[in-house]
Write a protein that holds these residues in place. Structure first.
Motif, PDB file in Angstrom:
ATOM      1  N   LEU A  57     -15.470 -20.742  34.100  1.00 51.73           N
ATOM      2  CA  LEU A  57     -15.781 -20.680  32.675  1.00 51.73           C
ATOM      3  C   LEU A  57     -14.914 -21.671  31.926  1.00 51.73           C
ATOM      4  N   GLY A  58     -15.560 -22.517  31.130  1.00 50.94           N
ATOM      5  CA  GLY A  58     -14.823 -23.468  30.305  1.00 50.94           C
ATOM      6  C   GLY A  58     -13.980 -22.728  29.292  1.00 50.94           C
ATOM      7  N   LEU A  59     -12.767 -23.221  29.062  1.00 50.77           N
ATOM      8  CA  LEU A  59     -11.852 -22.582  28.121  1.00 50.77           C
ATOM      9  C   LEU A  59     -11.388 -23.593  27.091  1.00 50.77           C
ATOM     10  N   ALA A  60     -11.760 -23.326  25.838  1.00 52.64           N
ATOM     11  CA  ALA A  60     -11.362 -24.180  24.716  1.00 52.64           C
ATOM     12  C   ALA A  60     -10.088 -23.625  24.084  1.00 52.64           C
ATOM     13  N   GLU A  61      -9.635 -24.267  23.037  1.00 52.51           N
ATOM     14  CA  GLU A  61      -8.467 -23.804  22.304  1.00 52.51           C
ATOM     15  C   GLU A  61      -8.914 -22.962  21.108  1.00 52.51           C
ATOM     16  N   GLY A  62      -7.976 -22.253  20.508  1.00 50.55           N
ATOM     17  CA  GLY A  62      -8.222 -21.544  19.255  1.00 50.55           C
ATOM     18  C   GLY A  62      -9.155 -20.359  19.375  1.00 50.55           C
ATOM     19  N   GLN A  63      -9.908 -20.129  18.291  1.00 49.08           N
ATOM     20  CA  GLN A  63     -10.806 -18.975  18.205  1.00 49.08           C
ATOM     21  C   GLN A  63     -11.861 -18.986  19.307  1.00 49.08           C
ATOM     22  N   MET A  64     -12.416 -20.152  19.608  1.00 51.31           N
ATOM     23  CA  MET A  64     -13.431 -20.226  20.658  1.00 51.31           C
ATOM     24  C   MET A  64     -12.833 -19.808  21.993  1.00 51.31           C
ATOM     25  N   GLY A  65     -11.611 -20.207  22.260  1.00 50.39           N
ATOM     26  CA  GLY A  65     -10.937 -19.797  23.491  1.00 50.39           C
ATOM     27  C   GLY A  65     -10.792 -18.286  23.582  1.00 50.39           C
ATOM     28  N   LYS A  66     -10.497 -17.653  22.464  1.00 44.57           N
ATOM     29  CA  LYS A  66     -10.394 -16.186  22.445  1.00 44.57           C
ATOM     30  C   LYS A  66     -11.747 -15.554  22.765  1.00 44.57           C
ATOM     31  N   ARG A  67     -12.806 -16.095  22.183  1.00 44.16           N
ATOM     32  CA  ARG A  67     -14.151 -15.558  22.458  1.00 44.16           C
ATOM     33  C   ARG A  67     -14.537 -15.779  23.920  1.00 44.16           C
ATOM     34  N   GLN A  68     -14.141 -16.922  24.471  1.00 41.54           N
ATOM     35  CA  GLN A  68     -14.444 -17.206  25.871  1.00 41.54           C
ATOM     36  C   GLN A  68     -13.694 -16.242  26.791  1.00 41.54           C
ATOM     37  N   LYS A  69     -12.466 -15.890  26.441  1.00 37.32           N
ATOM     38  CA  LYS A  69     -11.705 -14.929  27.239  1.00 37.32           C
ATOM     39  C   LYS A  69     -12.346 -13.539  27.157  1.00 37.32           C
ATOM     40  N   GLN A  70     -12.843 -13.164  25.970  1.00 40.92           N
ATOM     41  CA  GLN A  70     -13.547 -11.884  25.824  1.00 40.92           C
ATOM     42  C   GLN A  70     -14.826 -11.881  26.659  1.00 40.92           C
ATOM     43  N   PHE A  71     -15.522 -13.018  26.666  1.00 43.27           N
ATOM     44  CA  PHE A  71     -16.737 -13.151  27.473  1.00 43.27           C
ATOM     45  C   PHE A  71     -16.403 -13.008  28.963  1.00 43.27           C
ATOM     46  N   ALA A  72     -15.274 -13.561  29.388  1.00 43.42           N
ATOM     47  CA  ALA A  72     -14.850 -13.449  30.791  1.00 43.42           C
ATOM     48  C   ALA A  72     -14.625 -11.992  31.173  1.00 43.42           C
ATOM     49  N   VAL A  73     -14.038 -11.207  30.275  1.00 44.26           N
ATOM     50  CA  VAL A  73     -13.819  -9.782  30.539  1.00 44.26           C
ATOM     51  C   VAL A  73     -15.173  -9.088  30.735  1.00 44.26           C
ATOM     52  N   LYS A  74     -16.149  -9.394  29.852  1.00 40.19           N
ATOM     53  CA  LYS A  74     -17.490  -8.818  29.980  1.00 40.19           C
ATOM     54  C   LYS A  74     -18.126  -9.225  31.312  1.00 40.19           C
ATOM     55  N   LEU A  75     -17.977 -10.500  31.670  1.00 39.64           N
ATOM     56  CA  LEU A  75     -18.556 -10.994  32.930  1.00 39.64           C
ATOM     57  C   LEU A  75     -17.982 -10.255  34.134  1.00 39.64           C
ATOM     58  N   ARG A  76     -16.667 -10.092  34.139  1.00 41.20           N
ATOM     59  CA  ARG A  76     -16.014  -9.420  35.282  1.00 41.20           C
ATOM     60  C   ARG A  76     -16.497  -7.981  35.430  1.00 41.20           C
ATOM     61  N   LYS A  77     -16.766  -7.317  34.307  1.00 37.73           N
ATOM     62  CA  LYS A  77     -17.279  -5.945  34.361  1.00 37.73           C
ATOM     63  C   LYS A  77     -18.730  -5.927  34.813  1.00 37.73           C
ATOM     64  N   LEU A  78     -19.499  -6.913  34.360  1.00 37.93           N
ATOM     65  CA  LEU A  78     -20.928  -6.994  34.659  1.00 37.93           C
ATOM     66  C   LEU A  78     -21.186  -7.415  36.106  1.00 37.93           C
ATOM     67  N   ILE A  79     -20.451  -8.401  36.560  1.00 34.75           N
ATOM     68  CA  ILE A  79     -20.658  -8.996  37.877  1.00 34.75           C
ATOM     69  C   ILE A  79     -19.334  -8.945  38.623  1.00 34.75           C
ATOM     70  N   ASP A  80     -19.324  -8.368  39.791  1.00 35.36           N
ATOM     71  CA  ASP A  80     -18.094  -8.229  40.559  1.00 35.36           C
ATOM     72  C   ASP A  80     -17.768  -9.535  41.284  1.00 35.36           C
ATOM     73  N   LEU A  81     -17.394 -10.548  40.482  1.00 34.95           N
ATOM     74  CA  LEU A  81     -17.046 -11.855  41.029  1.00 34.95           C
ATOM     75  C   LEU A  81     -15.790 -12.362  40.331  1.00 34.95           C
ATOM     76  N   PRO A  82     -15.010 -13.177  41.033  1.00 35.94           N
ATOM     77  CA  PRO A  82     -13.859 -13.782  40.349  1.00 35.94           C
ATOM     78  C   PRO A  82     -14.339 -14.755  39.270  1.00 35.94           C
ATOM     79  N   VAL A  83     -13.630 -14.760  38.147  1.00 37.18           N
ATOM     80  CA  VAL A  83     -13.904 -15.698  37.052  1.00 37.18           C
ATOM     81  C   VAL A  83     -12.633 -16.494  36.825  1.00 37.18           C
ATOM     82  N   GLU A  84     -12.734 -17.805  36.954  1.00 35.73           N
ATOM     83  CA  GLU A  84     -11.591 -18.684  36.706  1.00 35.73           C
ATOM     84  C   GLU A  84     -11.898 -19.550  35.504  1.00 35.73           C
ATOM     85  N   PHE A  85     -10.836 -19.986  34.831  1.00 37.14           N
ATOM     86  CA  PHE A  85     -10.999 -20.843  33.661  1.00 37.14           C
ATOM     87  C   PHE A  85     -10.737 -22.297  34.026  1.00 37.14           C
ATOM     88  N   GLN A  86     -11.452 -23.178  33.359  1.00 36.46           N
ATOM     89  CA  GLN A  86     -11.207 -24.616  33.447  1.00 36.46           C
ATOM     90  C   GLN A  86     -11.114 -25.125  32.013  1.00 36.46           C
TER      91      GLN A  86
END
Length: 128
Positions: A57-86
């Motif tokens: 998952l692409g990771l930006a700075e600032g507010q968008m980065g926070k939303r992307q981290k929240q999305f990663a949490v949702k993804l990990r719960k939805l799909i049992d796969l590792p999620v890494e940031f770039q």
């Protein structure tokens, strides 16, 4: 040269749409664009269909980065796969520039941005 042995899904998360890319070799390919509001079912299906083993998952700075981290949490719960940031810096602008160079339609920039994010991840693995 790094020899990737897994199937990866690259994601360029945006508030309205999400770009997707796929890699099972050292080269990432744009996969498509989906609506953010309908993404959970579609990403689940893509992961099953392509036998995805890790999400990048692409990771930006600032507010968008926070939303992307929240999305990663949702993804990990939805799909049992590792999620890494770039880290992603201006990937959409870079995608638009590259698309113009090769004469592609600009409306695909989110999928190209996802491919750039995933390619940066693959290149980082190769260097380490």
């Amino acid at each position: 040269r790094y020899n990737i042995q897994m199937r990866l899904l690259g994601i360029d998360y945006g508030e309205a749409k999400i770009g997707l890319a796929f890699a099972e070799s050292p080269l990432a390919e744009p996969l498509g664009i989906i609506d953010t509001r309908k993404c959970e079912r579609y990403i689940t299906r893509i992961c099953e269909e392509y036998k995805i083993e890790k999400i990048v998952l692409g990771l930006a700075e600032g507010q968008m980065g926070k939303r992307q981290k929240q999305f990663a949490v949702k993804l990990r719960k939805l799909i049992d796969l590792p999620v890494e940031f770039q880290e992603e810096v201006l990937t959409s602008q870079e995608a638009i520039s590259k698309m113009r160079q090769i004469g592609r339609r600009i409306k695909d920039e989110d999928a190209f941005a996802a491919a750039l994010i995933l390619q940066a991840y693959l290149d980082r693995l190769e260097r380490s």
